[in-house]
Write a protein that holds these residues in place. Structure first.
Motif, PDB file in Angstrom:
ATOM      1  N   VAL A  39       0.837  -1.198   0.000  1.00  0.00           N
ATOM      2  CA  VAL A  39       0.000   0.000   0.000  1.00  0.00           C
ATOM      3  C   VAL A  39       0.877   1.256   0.000  1.00  0.00           C
ATOM      4  O   VAL A  39       1.952   1.289   0.614  1.00  0.00           O
ATOM      5  N   ARG A  40       0.409   2.291  -0.713  1.00  0.00           N
ATOM      6  CA  ARG A  40       1.063   3.592  -0.666  1.00  0.00           C
ATOM      7  C   ARG A  40       0.409   4.427   0.430  1.00  0.00           C
ATOM      8  O   ARG A  40      -0.703   4.131   0.878  1.00  0.00           O
ATOM      9  N   GLU A  41       1.084   5.485   0.823  1.00  0.00           N
ATOM     10  CA  GLU A  41       0.590   6.272   1.956  1.00  0.00           C
ATOM     11  C   GLU A  41      -0.802   6.826   1.690  1.00  0.00           C
ATOM     12  O   GLU A  41      -1.653   6.852   2.584  1.00  0.00           O
ATOM     13  N   ASP A  42      -1.062   7.263   0.447  1.00  0.00           N
ATOM     14  CA  ASP A  42      -2.369   7.829   0.144  1.00  0.00           C
ATOM     15  C   ASP A  42      -3.439   6.770  -0.067  1.00  0.00           C
ATOM     16  O   ASP A  42      -4.602   7.096  -0.315  1.00  0.00           O
ATOM     17  N   GLY A  91       5.020  -2.350   5.000  1.00  0.00           N
ATOM     18  CA  GLY A  91       5.345  -2.873   3.682  1.00  0.00           C
ATOM     19  C   GLY A  91       6.447  -2.136   2.954  1.00  0.00           C
ATOM     20  O   GLY A  91       7.142  -1.274   3.496  1.00  0.00           O
ATOM     21  N   TRP A  92       6.587  -2.510   1.678  1.00  0.00           N
ATOM     22  CA  TRP A  92       7.674  -1.991   0.843  1.00  0.00           C
ATOM     23  C   TRP A  92       7.704  -0.462   0.788  1.00  0.00           C
ATOM     24  O   TRP A  92       8.766   0.148   0.919  1.00  0.00           O
ATOM     25  N   HIS A  93       6.559   0.152   0.549  1.00  0.00           N
ATOM     26  CA  HIS A  93       6.579   1.594   0.280  1.00  0.00           C
ATOM     27  C   HIS A  93       6.861   2.428   1.523  1.00  0.00           C
ATOM     28  O   HIS A  93       7.403   3.540   1.403  1.00  0.00           O
ATOM     29  N   ARG A  94       6.514   1.903   2.691  1.00  0.00           N
ATOM     30  CA  ARG A  94       6.900   2.616   3.922  1.00  0.00           C
ATOM     31  C   ARG A  94       8.417   2.620   4.051  1.00  0.00           C
ATOM     32  O   ARG A  94       9.027   3.639   4.427  1.00  0.00           O
ATOM     33  N   LEU A  95       9.042   1.497   3.734  1.00  0.00           N
ATOM     34  CA  LEU A  95      10.496   1.417   3.788  1.00  0.00           C
ATOM     35  C   LEU A  95      11.133   2.232   2.661  1.00  0.00           C
ATOM     36  O   LEU A  95      12.186   2.851   2.843  1.00  0.00           O
TER      37      LEU A  95
END
Length: 380
Positions: free
Chosen positions: A207-210, A220-224
């Motif tokens: 998931v992306r932040e938005d 997940g990946w996008h937080r990192l």
């Protein structure tokens, strides 16, 4: 293909978006086409989701969707627990889309998501009968078996790559983690619709932040990714997130072999992968910090091509013109991507200019329209 309508759709997208990234445009409504014999019609509005009939025979079911609202929308057919049977994204205002799915007897929900956000406006529906479908063509049975093997292989190959990425994060090695990030996502991106069908895994790992729902923790990946490229530091919280990512991917690896896969889900999944390219990769939104969007782009197209390649023997017999067009457009898109190769990867997407992004978007649009017809072709 319907070139005139596709051109008009692209032009409309260009007027609405600065980067010309929106695709998956459905056929523009002329006010004459309707549900047709045996179709379930879905009229999606900004505040409504009208479905008729709400009870239909199980088997091969065709959804005829019309977006009567002012926002881009998406429509899902969901099993209990929000497991996805099929979906169609990026349905622009005033346009139609069709999707064919194999539906077993039971209770379901159809969700319309105006703005492509939230849980959507939902209607309960029911598939009745025994779900009798004509005997599966042996070639399709072989295609499903081969695709199931492919999906499991991608999950199996992803795990060690994700573990390497996670270890670099835990070691606090910023450069090693950056180097391992994109490659750890390739297998996931090739088969994402299968992972999404479980409902609960994708929001944990991709998931992306938005895209966060109210109260959802960002993992997940996008937080990192944000930590590695924007914050440019690795915290103790990131180290815990790296372990959690591996744990969630192990869950995916164990469950993916039990996914409900059939010829129509393969075909619809191929189209969904093109939608992923349109909404996240061409626009640069998916990898907004690392700018590794073209790695994901290539993986999505490879996954879509694998589904098509396995279904092609039947699709080419039932609709040779469609197969010829798909061959042409896949080759054109792969050739276009080669322009952006750099070593064994791709250039950073922030170096790709507006004109080149439009060319990529046009290539995706040219493939997405005929690909949306693949499911219907394999069940003729």
């Amino acid at each position: 293909m319907r070139p005139a309508r596709l051109t008009a759709c692209i032009a409309a997208a260009a007027a609405l978006t600065a980067t010309v990234g929106l695709t998956g445009c459905a056929e523009k409504s002329d006010g004459k086409s309707g549900g047709g014999d045996g179709a379930v019609t879905v009229a999606a509005g900004d505040n409504s989701c009208e479905v008729s009939p709400k009870e239909f025979k199980a088997g091969h079911v065709r959804l005829d969707i019309e977006n009567k609202g002012s926002q881009v929308t998406e429509v899902y057919l969901l099993m209990p627990g929000d497991r996805i049977v099929t979906e169609r994204e990026n349905i622009g205002p005033g346009t139609r889309a069709e999707v064919t799915a194999e539906v077993k007897p039971g209770s379901y929900e159809i969700a319309c998501k105006p703005g492509m956000k939230g849980d959507g406006i939902r209607q309960s529906v029911k598939a009745t009968g025994k779900g009798a479908v004509k005997a599966l063509d042996p070639r399709l049975a072989e295609a499903v078996a081969a695709y199931r093997t492919y999906v499991q292989q991608q999950a199996d190959e992803t795990l060690p790559l994700a573990e390497t990425f996670a270890q670099a994060v835990k070691d606090g090695d910023l450069e090693a983690a950056r180097k391992a990030y994109a490659v750890s996502r390739i297998g996931w991106e090739r088969t994402e619709p299968v992972a999404e069908s479980f409902g609960d895994i994708d929001p944990k790992v991709d998931v992306r932040e938005d895209g966060l729902e109210d109260g959802q923790e960002w993992t997940g990946w996008h937080r990192l990714e944000k930590s590695l490229w924007q914050d440019k530091k690795i915290t103790d919280a990131d180290r815990k997130l790296a372990d959690l990512l591996v744990k969630d991917l192990k869950d995916w690896q164990q469950r993916v072999g039990k996914a409900d896969i059939n010829p129509t889900s393969m075909a619809n999944g191929a189209k969904e992968l093109l939608d992923e390219v349109a909404t996240g990769k061409v626009t640069g939104e998916e990898e907004r910090y690392s700018h590794t969007d073209l790695v994901d782009f290539q993986a999505n197209v490879e996954g879509a091509f694998r589904s098509y390649e396995l279904l092609k023997p039947v699709a080419a017999k039932n609709d040779p013109a469609l197969a010829a067009e798909l061959d042409k457009q896949f080759e054109a898109l792969f050739t276009l991507l080669e322009k952006y190769r750099k070593g064994d990867s791709f250039v950073s997407y922030d170096t790709v200019g507006k004109a080149d992004r439009k060319e990529l978007s046009d290539g995706v649009n040219a493939l997405a329209e005929p690909l949306s017809q693949l499911a219907a072709a394999v069940v003729k």
